[in-house]
Design an enzyme around this catalytic site. Structure first.
Site, short mmCIF file in Angstrom:
data_model
loop_
_atom_site.label_atom_id
_atom_site.label_comp_id
_atom_site.label_asym_id
_atom_site.label_seq_id
_atom_site.Cartn_x
_atom_site.Cartn_y
_atom_site.Cartn_z
N CYS A 65 -10.46 -53.27 -5.11
CA CYS A 65 -9.91 -54.33 -4.26
C CYS A 65 -8.83 -53.78 -3.34
O CYS A 65 -8.75 -54.15 -2.16
CB CYS A 65 -9.33 -55.46 -5.12
SG CYS A 65 -10.52 -56.19 -6.26
N ASP A 66 -8.00 -52.90 -3.88
CA ASP A 66 -6.96 -52.24 -3.11
C ASP A 66 -7.59 -51.47 -1.94
O ASP A 66 -7.19 -51.65 -0.78
CB ASP A 66 -6.18 -51.30 -4.04
CG ASP A 66 -5.10 -50.48 -3.34
OD1 ASP A 66 -3.92 -50.75 -3.60
OD2 ASP A 66 -5.43 -49.58 -2.55
#
Length: 174
Positions: A65-66
């Site tokens: 997600c980062d």
């Protein structure tokens, strides 16, 4: 009771159930109420007249997600000015703000669905077993019509950036 789609996605190979309807290209984008900066409510209507790339991620504090959110932040610089990137997760607004500050992410709008899962259930992206959002990308044109949808089959994998960006550029040029 909301529609449930068993096995619609997997998390590290384990089948997961998505709650809500499967969004299809050509339909009107459903409205939603999420929480934005300063705990203010945010809805689809606030972004009227813009092309929206709406990404959903389980949590900004996880590696995939980062990486995805950082990549969309970089890509935002190459998009027309009327394209807005929204990143929706179950992360609390405070955690989203902290993450954005630490990551230097300043070209996307983070929105939190923690309060009522309104986005997740409207866009069929809520993972029933985890109460997190699945990884998905929706492109919505200036008239709030859905022009692109990707529910990433394996939640731990990244989306098709090129296809989403091409759809946003096409919608912006229309």
């Amino acid at each position: 009771m909301a529609e449930e789609r068993k096995g619609a996605v997997t998390m590290r190979g384990n089948p997961m159930t998505l709650v809500g309807p499967e969004i299809k290209v050509g339909q009107k984008a459903p409205n939603f109420t999420v929480v934005g900066k300063g705990m203010a409510p945010a809805t689809l209507d606030q972004f009227k007249g813009k092309v929206k790339i709406i990404t959903t991620v389980p949590s900004l504090d996880t590696p995939v997600c980062d990486a995805e959110t950082r990549r969309f932040n970089v890509e935002a610089s190459n998009l027309p000015g009327d394209v807005q990137i929204l990143s929706v997760s179950m992360d609390l607004p405070f955690a989203q703000a902290r993450w954005c500050g630490a990551a230097g992410v300043d070209k996307i709008t983070t929105l939190s669905d923690w309060r009522s899962a309104s986005f997740g259930t409207s866009y069929g992206a809520l993972i029933k077993e985890l109460h997190l959002l699945a990884r998905a990308v929706f492109v919505v044109d200036k008239n709030d019509n859905v022009t692109y949808v990707e529910y990433v089959k394996e939640v731990a994998e990244q989306p098709n950036y090129e296809a989403a960006l091409a759809a946003a550029n096409k919608a912006a040029a229309a």
